[in-house]
Design a protein around this motif. Structure first.
Motif, short mmCIF file in Angstrom:
data_model
loop_
_atom_site.label_atom_id
_atom_site.label_comp_id
_atom_site.label_asym_id
_atom_site.label_seq_id
_atom_site.Cartn_x
_atom_site.Cartn_y
_atom_site.Cartn_z
N PRO A 189 0.86 -1.30 0.10
CA PRO A 189 -0.10 -0.03 0.06
C PRO A 189 0.80 1.22 0.19
CG PRO A 189 -0.06 -1.16 1.95
CD PRO A 189 0.50 -2.25 1.17
N TYR A 190 1.98 1.08 0.63
CA TYR A 190 2.83 2.49 0.51
C TYR A 190 3.51 2.61 -0.80
CZ TYR A 190 2.10 1.02 5.29
OH TYR A 190 1.30 0.43 6.47
N THR A 191 3.69 1.71 -1.77
CA THR A 191 3.92 2.02 -3.05
C THR A 191 2.97 2.72 -3.75
OG1 THR A 191 3.44 -0.06 -3.81
CG2 THR A 191 5.44 -0.23 -2.96
N ALA A 192 1.65 2.50 -3.48
CA ALA A 192 0.61 3.18 -4.05
C ALA A 192 0.64 4.55 -3.36
CB ALA A 192 -0.81 2.54 -3.65
N ALA A 193 0.85 4.67 -2.20
CA ALA A 193 0.62 6.24 -1.53
C ALA A 193 1.82 7.03 -2.08
CB ALA A 193 0.95 5.87 -0.18
N ILE A 194 2.99 6.70 -2.05
CA ILE A 194 4.05 7.52 -2.79
C ILE A 194 3.95 7.95 -4.16
CG2 ILE A 194 5.90 5.88 -3.44
CD1 ILE A 194 7.85 7.71 -1.90
#
Length: 875
Positions: free
Chosen positions: A789-794
């Protein structure tokens, strides 16, 4: 990229931002004045000096510059292999001010870095604290003047075996942890004798006696400085036993350890670290990448903080250093630190560890004007640095960078056009496309009426047969439901029967006897899908099994799901962050095997299998076999080496593609053989590919490789999905034209080329989505699956629409993998794969409170949580 700062020596007033001081609370709508390299004033009501350059930063946030206590940027060389004690070497001798990673890390808000020697030696070289004054051409201009010098020690596996650093020949002493301890004890025994010899000489000299000075020993002099408190010890460490060992050796020899670096089992001996007075500079959540990292837990920083240890979060990576702000935020999620405590992990705490806290680490009058202006709160997953000041000089400005890059792109495009014109070949010709033989080995292919590439992700039969929903009935009530396929439902209810969602809505009549769980207004999302992993094939830690890659070039027949280890420690760790489904992708050779899609629950691999085969893994051969980061960059060409010409390497690559094409030709012929044909498992596995019922999942990262892969697919008439795709933004129109989706590799990586924009990997998802290309996210490995999910967030921070990011983690990923009839959204009839979160699940700080897989409320316990609870209770 090369400027030395736009404002030097003047007075700057940044007005209207929320000031995150770290040590003195948060000031909304504040002003900070930078003058003569220092913070001159700060507060809600500040008189701005006449003549100051006033900059309105309303709506943004200002923090002190980020400090990295463990970095290797700006180094030409970091390890010395010739001796076990290399204290005579120093990072100041190999400091490189032109290292592009200085710029990249500066653009992430980093202003100070502790540049360390490597970890090949029990006692390594001297360290150096620098400020990231990008654009300065002299190495000495980067040095943080007045910072206490340091030295690097290393414990554990690294100093035991130089072969991992490329050394050949006989092994170097030591090869055990006991030997590492002996080397350190022996070195300090010699250093104490050396110091005594000099003290005796000085005493005799001062009393008028004739005395001969001892022979200078450059190896021992830095250790004498350690004994006298003039040089700080920074010790690479992992296991609790070795951490405790160095504490006892230091106490025996009469010195202090300033920081334990990495210190992944520091939580186990936090009491002893605190009693010694050492700091701990750790990773936020790295684990399982080597045997000594088996017991690493993401709660480490928080647990040590609660036990009284001065803790910082470090990078050890030029990539991680670009986002240490959000690495710190993870300790709010994993361990419950407050915002101020989390911010301290990358500001005032490392400043204290480096003994520079009187100069940097917080926003206070009189401190160095090292400040960062952020678009959002610096602990937000969506925050990016807008401006970065060091000593009051602006060294980075995002808008200026945008303008510079726009001009640079124009110049590059003009040069490329001129080059193409000089070759007499327009863009898009087949100059660099691989040779592909026809089905009979000669001439061009003809259209055989097969489906077009627009059918690239058309799935065959459903993932696995579904019986009508049956079983116990329960419901989640009072929830904010995010179905993904339609707008959010406030105060909604989800009824689950057996493994299936039965009802979803705001006014749902509960079945009689249904058990209910009150969500308390929390958010419910479909389970996230990580579309490329090695989960279950590659077990981290002491068990260390690895079933990722087979030895032959062509392995399409391999049934990946049968090697999926349903008891892998990494599975509950991944699903605790809302990841419920993964694609597991084998490696090895050109065709790696089937891509299986698994749910992260089930007693066996059969129970976990959601779709046995979503496509065949195809490691597209890259010229020279360059790069496999972030989902891979192509199978290595045999015989590649530094002395081979480009033409030789290209021919080898094209020969491999010819072999692949011929194998596909054989599969077409095999498909026409009828039921009496002799079974050939390799060809049998390729039949659904050549019939366009399954795609190749094609690993390719570089722009040219992606273009070549598309050309290959066109010529052999197969459908493909690009996996990796870190340079796919440059090919977005072509991907859209061909209707080829992209499973992005781990975007939390450095740019693939030095002249790329520092945030290029973060921007690629937005570029693809804007062009209309369907995307999914992935992490590619087994231990970082939870970070998807943090790859999506950045990606959202750098241009991707948030709703599109959520689709890429759910519905779009499901469509690419051919499982959209089962999962990816919260709708009646679909499998009940979902989770409950206390807020936005793309925000790192958000807690996941419940995970449901196929209707089962799964346990969120893991080996990491168990270790946290165990050592939290240690008296």
């Amino acid at each position: 990229m090369r400027g030395q700062g736009s404002t030097r020596g003047g007075t700057i007033a940044l007005k209207g931002a929320t000031l995150v001081t770290v040590t003195r609370g948060t000031i909304p709508n504040g002003t900070i004045v930078l003058r003569d390299g220092k913070i001159a004033a700060i507060g809600p009501n500040v008189d701005v000096p006449a003549g100051a350059d006033v900059i309105d930063v309303s709506g943004e946030y200002i923090s002190p510059g980020i400090i990295d206590c463990h970095s290797h940027i700006a180094n030409d060389s970091i390890n010395e292999g010739g001796t076990t004690v290399s204290s005579m070497t120093g990072m100041e001798d190999v400091l490189d001010p032109s290292d592009v990673n200085i710029y990249r890390d500066l653009a992430g808000g980093l202003t100070v870095a502790n540049v360390l020697h490597g970890s090949a030696n029990p006692i390594g070289g001297k360290t150096l604290v620098i400020k990231l004054r990008w654009g300065r051409t002299r190495a000495e201009d980067l040095v943080f003047q007045g910072a206490l010098p340091g030295i690097k020690f290393a414990l554990g596996e690294n100093p035991k075996d130089m072969r991992q650093f490329g050394q050949t020949g006989p092994r170097r002493y030591p090869v055990t942890r006991m030997g590492v301890e002996y080397v350190i004890r022996d070195a300090f025994t010699r250093a104490k004798a050396y110091r005594q010899a000099w003290q005796d000489f000085e005493r005799k000299k001062s009393s008028g006696q004739d005395a001969v000075p001892p022979k200078r020993d450059l190896q021992l002099e830095p250790l004498v400085e350690v004994l006298e408190g003039k040089r700080l010890v920074h010790a690479h460490s992992y296991r609790a036993d070795e951490i405790l060992m160095l504490i006892r050796v230091a106490e025996e020899m009469g010195f202090k350890v300033a920081t334990f670096q990495h210190v992944l089992e520091g939580y186990k001996v936090a009491k002893e670290i605190a009693a010694h007075g050492a700091g701990a500079s750790t990773f936020s959540d790295w684990w399982g990448y080597k045997v000594e990292a088996a017991d690493a837990i993401p709660y480490n920083a928080a647990l040590m903080t609660k036990k009284g240890v001065l803790v910082s979060v470090n990078s050890d990576s030029a990539e991680h250093a670009r986002r240490l702000n959000t690495e710190a935020a993870k300790s709010m999620k994993w361990g419950g630190l407050s915002e101020d405590e989390a911010m301290a992990l990358v500001t005032i705490n490392p400043a204290k560890q480096l003994r520079i806290d009187k100069r940097v680490g917080s926003l206070e009058v009189g401190k160095d004007a090292d400040v960062v202006v952020w678009t959002r709160h610096p602990l937000s997953a969506y925050a990016i640095a807008d401006r970065v000041y060091i000593d009051g000089t602006e060294y980075y400005n995002r808008k200026s960078e945008d303008r510079r890059l726009t001009e640079l792109k124009k110049e590059k495009d003009q040069l490329a056009s001129a080059e193409r014109a000089g070759r007499g070949s327009p863009a898009g010709t087949e100059l660099d496309r691989p040779r592909i033989a026809s089905e009979d080995g000669h001439g061009p292919r003809i259209d055989d009426g097969a489906p077009s590439p627009a059918d690239a992700t058309r799935r065959p039969a459903a993932a696995s047969p579904q019986a009508p929903a049956s079983g116990s009935v329960w419901a989640i009530t009072n929830a904010t439901i995010h179905p993904i396929t339609r707008p959010a439902i406030e105060h909604g209810t989800i009824v689950i029967r057996g493994n299936r969602i039965e009802q979803v809505g705001a006014n749902v009549q509960l079945p009689a006897g249904a058990k209910t769980i009150d969500a308390g207004g929390a958010d419910v999302y479909p389970g996230f899908i990580n579309a490329r992993t090695q989960l279950g094939l590659n077990e981290p830690g002491p068990r260390g099994f690895d079933d990722v890659s087979e030895m032959f070039d062509y392995n399409p027949q391999l049934r990946t799901r049968v090697a999926y280890h349903a008891e892998s420690d990494a599975i509950p760790i991944a699903r605790a962050n809302g990841v419920t489904t993964v694609a597991i992708v084998p490696g090895g050779g050109v065709f790696g095997g089937e891509v299986a899609v698994m749910n992260l629950d089930g007693w066996t691999w059969e129970e976990a299998t959601l779709r046995p085969n979503a496509g065949i893994a195809f490691n597209f051969p890259s010229i020279g076999g360059f790069g496999r980061r972030g989902g891979g960059g192509g199978a290595p060409a045999p015989g590649g080496g530094p002395d081979r010409t480009y033409e030789q390497l290209k021919k080898e690559r094209d020969d491999r593609l010819d072999q692949a094409a011929q194998l596909l030709d054989r599969a077409r012929a095999y498909a026409k053989g009828g039921p009496d044909r002799t079974k050939d498992w390799v060809l049998d596995a390729l039949v659904p590919v050549v019939e366009r019922r399954l795609p190749f999942i094609v690993t390719a990262n570089r722009e040219q490789d992606i273009r070549d892969a598309i050309a290959f697919a066109d010529r052999v008439k197969v459908n493909i999905v690009i996996s990796g795709g870190l340079e796919a933004g440059a090919v977005a129109p072509l991907l859209k034209e061909k209707n080829i989706p992209v499973i992005l590799g781990d975007v939390l990586t450095l740019p693939s080329r030095e002249d790329f924009f520092h945030a290029a990997p973060y921007q690629v998802a937005g570029q693809l989505a804007q062009a209309g290309v369907k995307i999914a996210f992935s992490t590619g490995d087994s231990t970082n699956v939870r970070l998807v999910p943090y790859t999506a967030a950045i990606s959202v921070a750098w241009g991707l629409d948030r709703d599109q990011a959520l689709k890429a983690l759910t519905t779009d990923a499901a469509e690419i993998l051919g499982i959209a009839d089962r999962v990816g959204s919260i709708e009646p009839g679909k499998d009940a794969n979902l989770f409950i979160s206390k807020g936005d699940p793309l925000e790192i700080r958000t807690e996941i409170t419940r995970v449901v897989i196929e209707g089962k409320d799964v346990d969120l316990d893991s080996t990491q949580l168990a270790l946290y609870k165990k050592y939290l209770a240690r008296p």
